[in-house]
Motif scaffolding. Structure first.
Motif, PDB file in Angstrom:
ATOM      1  N   HIS A  96     -14.598 -50.908   3.197  1.00 22.63           N
ATOM      2  CA  HIS A  96     -14.338 -52.165   3.908  1.00 22.63           C
ATOM      3  C   HIS A  96     -12.859 -52.211   4.272  1.00 22.63           C
ATOM      4  O   HIS A  96     -11.992 -52.154   3.394  1.00 22.63           O
ATOM      5  CB  HIS A  96     -14.706 -53.346   3.002  1.00 22.63           C
ATOM      6  CG  HIS A  96     -14.306 -54.688   3.530  1.00 22.63           C
ATOM      7  ND1 HIS A  96     -13.803 -55.690   2.725  1.00 22.63           N
ATOM      8  CD2 HIS A  96     -14.352 -55.206   4.783  1.00 22.63           C
ATOM      9  CE1 HIS A  96     -13.545 -56.755   3.463  1.00 22.63           C
ATOM     10  NE2 HIS A  96     -13.864 -56.485   4.707  1.00 22.63           N
ATOM     11  N   VAL A 145      -9.816 -54.334   6.040  1.00 26.39           N
ATOM     12  CA  VAL A 145      -9.287 -55.615   6.504  1.00 26.39           C
ATOM     13  C   VAL A 145      -8.090 -55.293   7.385  1.00 26.39           C
ATOM     14  O   VAL A 145      -7.128 -54.674   6.935  1.00 26.39           O
ATOM     15  CB  VAL A 145      -8.866 -56.496   5.318  1.00 26.39           C
ATOM     16  CG1 VAL A 145      -8.338 -57.842   5.807  1.00 26.39           C
ATOM     17  CG2 VAL A 145     -10.042 -56.699   4.353  1.00 26.39           C
ATOM     18  N   THR A 191     -13.176 -56.334   8.776  1.00 28.88           N
ATOM     19  CA  THR A 191     -12.740 -57.725   8.842  1.00 28.88           C
ATOM     20  C   THR A 191     -11.419 -57.762   9.589  1.00 28.88           C
ATOM     21  O   THR A 191     -10.514 -56.967   9.289  1.00 28.88           O
ATOM     22  CB  THR A 191     -12.556 -58.324   7.434  1.00 28.88           C
ATOM     23  OG1 THR A 191     -13.826 -58.400   6.777  1.00 28.88           O
ATOM     24  CG2 THR A 191     -11.944 -59.719   7.502  1.00 28.88           C
ATOM     25  N   ARG A 251     -16.505 -58.881  17.245  1.00 31.48           N
ATOM     26  CA  ARG A 251     -17.633 -59.455  16.494  1.00 31.48           C
ATOM     27  C   ARG A 251     -18.957 -58.951  17.037  1.00 31.48           C
ATOM     28  O   ARG A 251     -19.856 -58.561  16.275  1.00 31.48           O
ATOM     29  CB  ARG A 251     -17.593 -60.992  16.574  1.00 31.48           C
ATOM     30  CG  ARG A 251     -16.538 -61.648  15.726  1.00 31.48           C
ATOM     31  CD  ARG A 251     -16.796 -63.140  15.585  1.00 31.48           C
ATOM     32  NE  ARG A 251     -16.792 -63.837  16.862  1.00 31.48           N
ATOM     33  CZ  ARG A 251     -15.712 -64.390  17.401  1.00 31.48           C
ATOM     34  NH1 ARG A 251     -14.550 -64.326  16.777  1.00 31.48           N
ATOM     35  NH2 ARG A 251     -15.781 -65.031  18.559  1.00 31.48           N
ATOM     36  N   ARG A 293     -16.184 -59.123  10.992  1.00 34.43           N
ATOM     37  CA  ARG A 293     -15.981 -60.479  10.481  1.00 34.43           C
ATOM     38  C   ARG A 293     -14.566 -60.893  10.881  1.00 34.43           C
ATOM     39  O   ARG A 293     -13.608 -60.160  10.646  1.00 34.43           O
ATOM     40  CB  ARG A 293     -16.140 -60.489   8.955  1.00 34.43           C
ATOM     41  CG  ARG A 293     -15.827 -61.835   8.303  1.00 34.43           C
ATOM     42  CD  ARG A 293     -16.214 -61.833   6.823  1.00 34.43           C
ATOM     43  NE  ARG A 293     -15.617 -60.726   6.103  1.00 34.43           N
ATOM     44  CZ  ARG A 293     -15.966 -60.373   4.861  1.00 34.43           C
ATOM     45  NH1 ARG A 293     -16.945 -61.008   4.236  1.00 34.43           N
ATOM     46  NH2 ARG A 293     -15.374 -59.369   4.252  1.00 34.43           N
ATOM     47  N   THR A 294     -14.422 -62.052  11.511  1.00 36.81           N
ATOM     48  CA  THR A 294     -13.112 -62.545  11.912  1.00 36.81           C
ATOM     49  C   THR A 294     -12.837 -63.832  11.153  1.00 36.81           C
ATOM     50  O   THR A 294     -13.571 -64.810  11.290  1.00 36.81           O
ATOM     51  CB  THR A 294     -13.041 -62.776  13.434  1.00 36.81           C
ATOM     52  OG1 THR A 294     -14.075 -63.694  13.835  1.00 36.81           O
ATOM     53  CG2 THR A 294     -13.208 -61.471  14.196  1.00 36.81           C
ATOM     54  N   THR A 295     -11.769 -63.815  10.373  1.00 39.25           N
ATOM     55  CA  THR A 295     -11.423 -64.968   9.552  1.00 39.25           C
ATOM     56  C   THR A 295      -9.956 -64.873   9.200  1.00 39.25           C
ATOM     57  O   THR A 295      -9.261 -63.957   9.645  1.00 39.25           O
ATOM     58  CB  THR A 295     -12.310 -65.021   8.291  1.00 39.25           C
ATOM     59  OG1 THR A 295     -12.085 -66.251   7.592  1.00 39.25           O
ATOM     60  CG2 THR A 295     -12.039 -63.846   7.355  1.00 39.25           C
ATOM     61  N   ALA A 345     -12.704 -62.816   2.879  1.00 45.51           N
ATOM     62  CA  ALA A 345     -12.090 -61.735   3.657  1.00 45.51           C
ATOM     63  C   ALA A 345     -11.803 -60.512   2.802  1.00 45.51           C
ATOM     64  O   ALA A 345     -11.756 -59.387   3.307  1.00 45.51           O
ATOM     65  CB  ALA A 345     -10.788 -62.216   4.289  1.00 45.51           C
TER      66      ALA A 345
END
Length: 216
Positions: free
Chosen positions: A133, A135, A160, A181, A187-189, A196
């Protein structure tokens, strides 16, 4: 595709360097309010602090644009558009801006490349660490962040994108985020969202779920 199996998370800080966010040329090139660019950098600084506090690995990616690294298409583009090389190796412009690696944090270099996966050793490091994953924070959402997210998705990594830690250079920012997306399942946050910092839950297709076949 490499078949990513790890569940670990890493924060990847992309190209937060003087020639992209602090030099007079960078500020003149940015199409919007410079405060937006400054906010993205400040958000990245906060994200790095948050990752370190959570014991999430922080990886720095840097760009060098020396002509010796450029392919013929890159040189032709720069000549046609009047672009000057950025982030020359050893220059102030290539140095990190506002945030820098802590002792032991890895740095990977892209030599006239957008994609972090084209930096020597980047993917091998993720694999060795069991990272599944990524970020993403840094510059820019529609260039190097997008390119890295695209390859990450194709190689099986969850992605992310921290919306308070990047911005766009050429395309509308909301459009760049929506594209990631829709196409990469990103995932956008924000960095303040606890979700996140963990990999999304896997989605499995039940073996009992019937296959849909075209009718007729």
């Amino acid at each position: 595709m490499t078949g990513v199996t790890g569940e670990g998370t890493a924060l990847v800080v992309v190209d937060v360097q003087n020639d992209f966010c602090a030099s007079p040329a960078a500020l003149a090139r940015f199409p919007g309010d410079p405060a937006v660019l400054e906010a993205a950098v400040a958000g990245t600084v906060r994200a790095v602090a948050e990752a370190r506090a959570r014991n999430v690995e922080v990886i720095f990616v840097r760009f060098t644009g020396d002509p010796a690294h450029q392919g013929p298409a890159w040189r032709r583009r720069d000549h046609a558009l009047g672009k000057r090389p950025k982030c020359l190796e050893g220059s102030w412009g290539a140095e990190f801006h506002a945030v820098a690696p802590a002792p032991g944090e890895r740095v990977f270099t892209k030599r006239a490349r957008f994609d972090a996966f084209l930096g020597d050793g980047f993917e091998a490091h993720l694999t060795a660490r069991g990272t599944g994953h990524l970020v993403l924070a840094g510059l820019y959402a529609d260039v190097c962040v997008d390119t890295t997210a695209r390859t990450a998705f194709q190689k099986g990594f969850h992605v992310t994108v921290l919306t308070d830690c990047t911005t766009s250079l050429h395309l509308p920012y909301d459009a760049a985020l929506r594209f990631m997306r829709v196409v990469y399942g990103a995932r956008t946050t924000t960095a303040a969202d606890p979700a996140a910092w963990t990999a999304p839950a896997p989605a499995y297709r039940s073996e009992e779920e019937p296959c849909l076949r075209p009718s007729g």
